[in-house]
Design a protein around this motif. Structure first.
Motif, PDB file in Angstrom:
ATOM      1  N   UNK A 140       0.734  -1.347  -0.065  1.00  0.00           N
ATOM      2  CA  UNK A 140      -0.391   0.176   0.383  1.00  0.00           C
ATOM      3  C   UNK A 140       0.547   1.302   0.176  1.00  0.00           C
ATOM      4  N   UNK A 141       0.563   2.832   0.142  1.00  0.00           N
ATOM      5  CA  UNK A 141       0.609   3.773  -0.337  1.00  0.00           C
ATOM      6  C   UNK A 141       1.436   3.787   1.138  1.00  0.00           C
ATOM      7  N   UNK A 142       2.763   4.161   1.568  1.00  0.00           N
ATOM      8  CA  UNK A 142       4.015   4.566   2.587  1.00  0.00           C
ATOM      9  C   UNK A 142       4.403   5.513   2.151  1.00  0.00           C
ATOM     10  N   UNK A 143       4.924   6.184   3.323  1.00  0.00           N
ATOM     11  CA  UNK A 143       5.454   7.852   3.155  1.00  0.00           C
ATOM     12  C   UNK A 143       7.075   7.742   2.760  1.00  0.00           C
ATOM     13  N   UNK A 144       7.446   8.641   2.076  1.00  0.00           N
ATOM     14  CA  UNK A 144       9.016   9.075   2.063  1.00  0.00           C
ATOM     15  C   UNK A 144       9.092   8.951   3.326  1.00  0.00           C
TER      16      UNK A 144
END
Length: 144
Positions: A91-95
């Motif tokens: 899924x969408x993870x953060x940098x």
């Protein structure tokens, strides 16, 4: 639609083992309520990600039939047994360094629950990655 907040004693809304919803809100705020009842009296809590298993299985069968070759399918939602038909994308993870750490553990542990192919967005999806963070993430990503 405005509903009353569920009672804290309701074990489908507040189970001992909670469905991971990112810790942001109750699961029922963005999908079917866990107290919904399916055919045969089965609560939605027990089959929440079952759709992804059937979707992966049908897609796998259709692509295998159409091409004669083993397909590569990646799904965001998974259910036990799905590793036979598809991999899992985290899924969408953060940098961020924190999401790099979380991603490594999540990917490596996925093999324990039957998903040998798993991954996350290397360098992160949301936000801007630094050169050092991205280099470290690519190094880690080479192993999963």
């Amino acid at each position: 639609l405005v509903c009353e907040a569920p009672e804290p004693s309701n074990r489908l809304y507040y189970p001992v083992y909670a469905i991971n919803n990112g810790g942001r809100k109750l699961l029922a705020e963005s999908t079917v309520a866990p107290t919904a009842v399916h055919h045969g009296g089965v609560p939605h809590y027990d089959v929440h990600n079952l759709f992804s298993l059937y979707e992966a299985r049908a897609t796998h069968a259709a692509l295998l039939n159409a091409t004669g070759k083993r397909p590569l399918i990646i799904s965001r939602a998974t259910f036990p047994g799905q590793g036979r038909f598809s991999g899992h994308w985290g899924g969408d993870n953060a940098a961020t360094w924190a999401d790099l750490r979380r991603g490594v553990g999540a990917v490596l542990s996925s093999g324990l629950w039957g998903l040998p192919l798993a991954g996350v967005d290397v360098c992160g999806f949301s936000g801007n990655s630094s050169e050092e963070l991205c280099a470290r993430w690519m190094s880690a990503g080479a192993f999963y």
